[in-house]
Design an enzyme around this catalytic site. Sequence first.
Site, PDB file in Angstrom:
ATOM      1  N   LEU A  92      42.268  10.893 -34.811  1.00  0.00           N
ATOM      2  CA  LEU A  92      43.593  11.198 -35.319  1.00  0.00           C
ATOM      3  C   LEU A  92      44.661  10.479 -34.504  1.00  0.00           C
ATOM      4  CD1 LEU A  92      43.172  15.040 -35.916  1.00  0.00           C
ATOM      5  CD2 LEU A  92      42.764  13.146 -37.511  1.00  0.00           C
ATOM      6  N   CYS A  93      45.606   9.894 -35.221  1.00  0.00           N
ATOM      7  CA  CYS A  93      46.704   9.196 -34.563  1.00  0.00           C
ATOM      8  C   CYS A  93      47.842  10.179 -34.330  1.00  0.00           C
ATOM      9  CB  CYS A  93      47.174   8.032 -35.440  1.00  0.00           C
ATOM     10  SG  CYS A  93      48.588   7.139 -34.757  1.00  0.00           S
ATOM     11  N   LEU A  94      47.919  10.680 -33.100  1.00  0.00           N
ATOM     12  CA  LEU A  94      48.961  11.622 -32.705  1.00  0.00           C
ATOM     13  C   LEU A  94      49.560  11.162 -31.378  1.00  0.00           C
ATOM     14  CD1 LEU A  94      46.949  14.905 -33.401  1.00  0.00           C
ATOM     15  CD2 LEU A  94      48.600  13.818 -34.932  1.00  0.00           C
TER      16      LEU A  94
END
Length: 272
Positions: A92-94
């Site tokens: 996940l791109c966070l």
Amino acid sequence: MIGKGREAVSLHASSLTREYKTISENPPPYITAHPSESNILEWHYIITGPEDTPYHGGQYWGTLMFPPNYPFAPPAIRMHTPSGRFQPSTRLCLSISDFHPKSFNPAWEVSTILIGLLSFMTSDEMTTGSVSTTPAERKSMASRSRWWNSTGGGSQAKANPAQKGNVKAGDGGAKFRAEWPEVDVENWESIKKNKIDPATGNRLDGENGSSCGPQLGIAGSSGNQAQAVVDAVVQQRDAGRGWIYRNKLLVAGAVIFIYVLIARLVHGDGLA
């Protein structure tokens, strides 16, 4: 140099050990987490879907894969359980994940990361690894989440080894069972109690949807239903047949009677 590298890893492992003690004694709401026994850098978490969200009651399992230089670099974050919010087992791109190492604050702890993940999950913001689905679809996935975790999506009969950090349907629930044995037992009790088919995740009592065909309007107790069905079938069968077929015995008797009568008349005429 090798000695210094080992010392650094030991330092970071010690930091994660302290954080495990903290999160165990004071877990954040809806969150539980622990490091894998075989690898301090591999953490497993479960998020329980909060009330007033489409995820309510859902059991969302995922992993945090920490780099050896944590807390000076963020972990890779994945959620393995299908949620309708994230692609299963996808990084996940966070701002708190390894997609953005420069924005990561070393003061953030494991609990901070997981609270941030939960906050993002319950928002509508999109990013790499997130998906867009309806609230109804998310509720449906929430109701099947325990089944999915403990069966690997119904694949427990043909399990395949799980790859590092990438647990997908196909491992038969082996990885989840290894990391969450007590939760897995609870899940199987729930599966049996609610009569869930382990292979499909559907209710065995047929409450998942309507039946496959029209129902006969048959009244009465179950003991009379079998005979009623037979009677209904006979009525339907006879409805398409003529009067002669339905009264074949009567017709046959009449034919025989007429034959005998004619024979007697002919015989009487011959004598005259």
